[in-house]
Write a protein that holds these residues in place. Structure first.
Motif, short mmCIF file in Angstrom:
data_model
loop_
_atom_site.label_atom_id
_atom_site.label_comp_id
_atom_site.label_asym_id
_atom_site.label_seq_id
_atom_site.Cartn_x
_atom_site.Cartn_y
_atom_site.Cartn_z
N LEU A 160 6.03 -5.80 -3.56
CA LEU A 160 6.48 -4.65 -4.35
C LEU A 160 5.56 -4.49 -5.56
O LEU A 160 5.60 -5.29 -6.50
CB LEU A 160 7.93 -4.86 -4.79
N PRO A 161 4.71 -3.46 -5.57
CA PRO A 161 3.67 -3.34 -6.59
C PRO A 161 4.22 -2.91 -7.96
O PRO A 161 5.19 -2.17 -8.06
CB PRO A 161 2.75 -2.26 -6.03
N ASP A 162 3.56 -3.39 -8.99
CA ASP A 162 3.83 -2.93 -10.36
C ASP A 162 2.87 -1.77 -10.63
O ASP A 162 1.72 -1.97 -11.03
CB ASP A 162 3.60 -4.08 -11.34
N ASN A 163 3.36 -0.54 -10.39
CA ASN A 163 2.47 0.61 -10.42
C ASN A 163 2.61 1.49 -11.67
O ASN A 163 2.07 2.59 -11.73
CB ASN A 163 2.69 1.47 -9.17
N ASP A 164 3.38 1.01 -12.63
CA ASP A 164 3.55 1.75 -13.89
C ASP A 164 4.04 3.18 -13.67
O ASP A 164 3.66 4.11 -14.38
CB ASP A 164 2.24 1.78 -14.68
N LEU A 165 4.90 3.35 -12.66
CA LEU A 165 5.47 4.67 -12.38
C LEU A 165 6.97 4.70 -12.62
O LEU A 165 7.65 5.63 -12.22
CB LEU A 165 5.18 5.06 -10.91
N GLY A 166 7.48 3.67 -13.30
CA GLY A 166 8.91 3.63 -13.58
C GLY A 166 9.73 3.07 -12.44
O GLY A 166 10.92 3.37 -12.34
N SER A 167 9.12 2.25 -11.57
CA SER A 167 9.84 1.67 -10.44
C SER A 167 10.82 0.60 -10.92
O SER A 167 10.65 0.00 -11.99
CB SER A 167 8.86 1.07 -9.44
N LYS B 111 0.82 -1.21 0.00
CA LYS B 111 0.00 0.00 0.00
C LYS B 111 0.86 1.26 0.00
O LYS B 111 0.54 2.26 -0.67
CB LYS B 111 -0.92 0.01 1.22
N PHE B 112 1.95 1.23 0.74
CA PHE B 112 2.79 2.42 0.84
C PHE B 112 3.47 2.74 -0.50
O PHE B 112 3.61 3.90 -0.89
CB PHE B 112 3.84 2.22 1.93
N LEU B 113 3.89 1.69 -1.21
CA LEU B 113 4.64 1.89 -2.46
C LEU B 113 3.73 2.00 -3.68
O LEU B 113 4.21 2.33 -4.77
CB LEU B 113 5.63 0.74 -2.66
N ARG B 114 2.45 1.72 -3.53
CA ARG B 114 1.55 1.64 -4.68
C ARG B 114 1.53 2.91 -5.49
O ARG B 114 1.42 2.88 -6.72
CB ARG B 114 0.14 1.29 -4.18
N THR B 115 1.64 4.06 -4.85
CA THR B 115 1.54 5.34 -5.56
C THR B 115 2.89 6.05 -5.67
O THR B 115 2.93 7.26 -5.92
CB THR B 115 0.55 6.26 -4.83
#
Length: 954
Positions: free
Chosen positions: A281-288, A254-258
């Motif tokens: 570790l989420p795949d949030n399409d933010l370039g992580s 939840k913390f890393l999602r955004t």
């Protein structure tokens, strides 16, 4: 080739012989026992000590002998007196000794012993110039590793390639995995990349975690959560069941999602660990981005699940890079020694381009031409002659570690193995390690050297041989501890298991309990455990066997029994509620409970029954007072209650053997001092406000002949009147007559500074003065306190004459300077500081140019720590220029910028950081640059290694 060595058997029998010898006068019955032991040692055991083991039979025989020796010593130690009834037991011991001799003859073990010194792997200490009063076995004082400028080579190309993959424009989560065998440089490369990315500031959250082989995945997840939140108390105290582990995963996801995040996960060895971590570790399409390192190819492949994921295979160093790394590690000469040129190519072939193998080989071969010649002959007899039989990189590493280990003197072998008493990936404090070595009896007596001095030389020798890596705390010029490379730690665990030296927690909790008697045990019972830790639920009255907790789900009849009654050393960490009943361990010599959680005073009462206890570590626990029984322990030599609320000792009713008494603000009376005639280290004692203690303490300091280190902390309520001055003056006069080697005066009152002007001590090598109460400016008297080697001072403002006063101190190597104002201070070569190696400078930056360094200022400065409070406006940032580029000896720069409650923006602070990066990049020695931003509760860290400064690879 099998250069595995019997390690500490000789130390155990030598200790027993030394213990029995003084008993013969009062107890003649022990004379024949002593003679039989000496005969066993001299006729048989000495034939194998320091020799390569040619068969398992010899190893087994030596382990059986060691068990017998320990049993005899345990019996001797617990005897208060001898009577006629003891003759039967002594006769039984003599029969066991004769049986050991018979087995050696029956199996013809002596035929396997070397017949000449040419077959020795270790031929004794390297020759060195002897110190005054030193014995023949003193170590040569080789140039230490942290004083050299080495290079991490061959990393520029892979670093550039991997950075391109990690910093591209792709929005989808990408995983980059680095694969290679242990010692290939994976961790070093990952740290280089992590540092480079961190300082670019393109990720909101970052974390670098190393996955310990025996640590649960839950511990790794909590560490990631702590780093990405970057708050002091980011995580609650999690408990230890599967549901709560899922809660951690949910919290992290939840913390890393955004947020755009960059997580580096180092040394993954188990696929299940990887699966759990990836789920969090989420795949949030933010370039992580995720960067992993692993020795296991299947794990590296499983990381690559998307078309754009990358697996990078480490390649060995070529001959040119191998030579560069080797030359910078083995000797100072620019040219190769002639006798080495012919063998160098084969040495590099043996090392296979593995950086760790090259560094360890360099550590084995030595630093001088003379050492190189001697060690090369040994290398030719072992590894080089059998090179064609090597089949894998792991075998190469094992053989190099074998020969490095075999070359150690016998006592140092034991000290080296002892590192497995601590977890992997752990910063081991030097003072804790050396004191435990001494308490375990691993440090032999050397004429003219204390156990501490010998232990320090062992520590330095292991660093010089590259077998351990020095660790620093940033506030000193000397290492305060060490770390152990993962490959080396695996090797030590293997050797420790083979020797039955230390039994790790993981082995006890696995259910595969050792069949041999446990002598040293390290229990990690943190809240991540699942109840399968050792709890002594049942005792057999004869053997006193403990069994694994019934919470494992085992029936009592099916429980696996484990003999713990003969445990000599217990290291415990985690939840104090899981500590076994200590009264059962009557043979315990070392009990280390440092940082144990929930250790209540009442739990200490059973410790008073441990009559053989020598070392008691309670540092960092919540203990507030000690029971009377502890101070009555006759063998206790080390008591560590630092970072606790213990301020007074129980009443001493008898003289003690305490050599190391370590506390914070300890109130001690002259009567107690008289009962501590064996003290070597005493710190910190609280100097009361009335000055009476100073006067009385002064009368006893010089009576403590062995005392080499003293720490005094002055009460904040010191009145500085005539009585106080007289007491402190008398105290200092007595210290001047002492044989102290190290002195700390903490919270020293500045009105008494003049009393230190004429202070000196005959052998004082380290003098640390801490003046933490703020004074208007630097007092000129300080320039006359020439004995100072480390100074911690807090002033309101500093002027040019104050700078010159500090700079004139001829022995000053460490300076911590706190300013409460915002000066423009310029340092040049005219200001002195010719010996300064470490500077920590904290100021309130509110304009002007702050601290500046001109060319040739502080010529020996190696470590710089700056803490600046950026309270100025944006227009004042243009003047920020500290001139770091002129400090050519720097190897580490740490800068913290506090921009709390300012009008500055993140981009403004970034501009300041960019200026610092540019200046540091101009330093020839390519120092490490660490940048930290501090805003309110948040701390944003960035670590950059500018250039290719050496770090041990992994």
């Amino acid at each position: 080739m099998e250069p595995s060595m019997v390690c500490y058997s000789m130390g155990s029998i030598n200790s027993l012989v030394k213990k029995i010898a003084p008993l013969m006068g009062d107890h003649p019955m022990t004379e024949h026992l002593l003679q039989d032991l000496k005969s066993l040692r001299d006729d048989l055991m000495n034939k194998f000590a320091g020799r390569p083991m040619v068969s398992e039979q010899v190893k087994v025989w030596m382990k059986q002998v060691r068990k017998m020796v320990y049993d005899i010593e345990d019996w001797i130690d617990l005897k208060q007196d001898f009577s006629e009834s003891d003759k039967k037991q002594i006769e039984e011991f003599k029969d066991e000794i004769q049986e050991a001799r018979s087995r050696c003859e029956r199996y013809k073990l002596l035929e396997q012993a070397p017949t000449s010194d040419a077959e020795l792997v270790y031929s004794g200490p390297r020759p060195s110039k002897k110190r005054k009063n030193s014995g023949p076995t003193e170590f040569p004082r080789r140039r230490l590793f942290w004083e050299e400028k080495s290079f991490l080579v061959g990393m520029n190309v892979p670093k550039s390639e991997l950075l391109n993959h990690l910093m591209d424009e792709q929005k989808e989560l990408k995983v980059v995995s680095i694969h290679g065998c242990g010692g290939h440089g994976k961790t070093a490369l990952a740290k280089e990349i992590y540092a480079e990315i961190c300082v670019k500031g393109q990720f909101e959250c970052k974390a670098f975690v190393s996955v310990s082989r025996n640590a649960p995945t839950r511990t790794t997840l909590i560490e990631i959560l702590r780093q990405v939140k970057s708050e002091v108390d980011a995580c609650q105290s999690w408990s230890s069941n599967d549901e709560q582990i899922n809660e951690i995963i949910t919290e992290l996801w939840k913390f890393l999602r955004t947020k755009r995040y960059f997580i580096c996960i180092d040394d993954i060895r188990i696929t299940q660990d990887l699966e759990v971590i990836i789920c969090a570790l989420p795949d949030n399409d933010l370039g992580s981005r995720i960067l992993t390192t692993t020795r296991v190819m299947d794990i590296a492949i499983s990381c690559s699940r998307r078309p754009n994921d990358v697996v990078y295979e480490m390649i060995p160093l070529d001959e040119t890079d191998s030579k560069i790394l080797f030359c910078n590690s083995v000797c100072a000469q620019e040219e190769w020694p002639d006798h080495f040129k012919e063998s160098s190519k084969k040495v590099f072939e043996v090392c296979g381009g593995l950086p760790l193998a090259i560094i360890l080989t360099a550590g084995f071969l030595g630093r001088t031409s003379a050492e190189l010649s001697l060690q090369l002959r040994k290398l030719n007899k072992t590894i080089l002659s059998e090179f064609d039989q090597f089949h894998s990189e792991s075998q190469t590493m094992r053989n190099i570690l074998d020969i490095s280990y075999a070359d150690l003197p016998l006592p140092l072998k034991s000290c080296f193995l002892y590192l497995t008493a601590f977890p992997g990936n752990y910063d081991i404090k030097k003072d804790r390690l050396v004191r435990r070595w001494a308490a375990e009896g691993l440090i032999p007596e050397m004429h003219g050297m204390s156990p501490w001095e010998t232990g320090e030389s062992y520590f330095d020798e292991l660093i010089s041989r590259r077998l351990i890596q020095p660790a620093f705390d940033g506030n000193d010029d000397q290492p305060i501890g060490c770390t152990v490379h993962g490959v080396v730690f695996d090797f030590l665990e293997s050797m420790s298991s083979e020797e039955n030296f230390i039994t790790p927690s993981a082995e006890l909790k696995s259910g595969l309990f050792p069949c041999e008697r446990v002598r040293r045990v390290s229990l990690d019972c943190g809240d991540e455990d699942h109840g399968d830790t050792l709890i002594p639920n049942t005792y057999c009255p004869i053997e006193q066997k403990c069994w694994a907790a019934s919470s494992c789900g085992q029936e009592e009849d099916d429980a696996i029994f484990l003999q713990l009654s003969r445990v000599r050393s217990l290291t415990f960490s985690g939840d104090a509620g899981r500590i076994p009943d200590l009264s059962a361990f009557e043979h315990l010599r070392v009990l280390d409970l440092e940082d144990t959680k929930g250790l209540e005073n009442k739990r200490l009462e059973s410790i008073g029954q441990l009559s053989l206890l020598r070392y008691l570590g309670l540092g960092g626990t919540d203990v507030t007072q000690l029971p009377q029984q502890i101070m009555a322990l006759e063998q206790l030599t080390t008591l560590d209650v630092r970072r606790t609320r213990v301020r007074r000792l129980p009443v001493l009713c008898r003289d003690t053997k305490l050599a190391y008494l370590l506390a914070d603000e300890l109130v001690i009376t002259p009567t107690e001092m008289r009962r501590m005639q064996n003290l070597e280290e005493l710190s910190e004692v609280l100097m009361g406000p009335d000055g009476s203690l100073a006067s009385e303490l002064a009368a006893h300091v010089n009576n403590l002949g062995p005392l080499r280190m003293l720490g005094i902390k002055f009460s904040p309520f010191h009145r500085h009147n005539a009585t106080d001055r007289h007491g402190v003056n008398c105290f200092l006069e007595e210290l001047g007559k002492s044989n102290l080697q190290s002195l700390i005066l903490d919270n020293y009152p500045h009105p008494l500074l003049d009393l230190l002007v004429d202070f000196s001590a005959n052998n004082l090598g380290k003098f640390e003065l801490r003046m933490r109460r703020c004074v208007p400016q630097v007092l000129q008297e300080i320039a006359s306190v020439v004995a100072i080697t480390k100074l911690d001072i807090n002033v309101e403002a500093i002027e040019a004459q104050g700078i010159r006063a500090l700079g004139s101190l001829p022995r000053l190597v460490v300076l911590k300077l706190d300013l409460n104002t915002s000066p423009s201070m310029t340092l040049s070569s005219k200001d002195g500081f010719q010996c300064l190696k470490s500077l920590c400078y904290n100021s309130q930056y509110g304009g002007g140019k702050g601290i500046q360094f001109e060319a040739k200022a502080m010529p020996q400065l190696r470590r710089l720590r700056l803490e600046v409070n950026a309270r100025g406006t944006r227009s004042k940032l243009d003047d920020f220029d500290i001139g770091i580029q002129h400090l050519h000896s720097l190897i580490h720069v740490h800068v913290t910028i506090d921009w709390t409650n300012t009008t500055l923006t993140a981009s403004d602070v970034q501009a300041v950081e960019n200026k610092i990066k540019i200046k540091v990049s101009q330093i020839p020695d390519n120092p490490v640059l660490e940048l930290i931003r501090k805003q309110q509760q948040y701390i944003v860290k960035g670590l950059r290694r500018v250039g290719n400064y050496c770090q041990q690879p992994s």
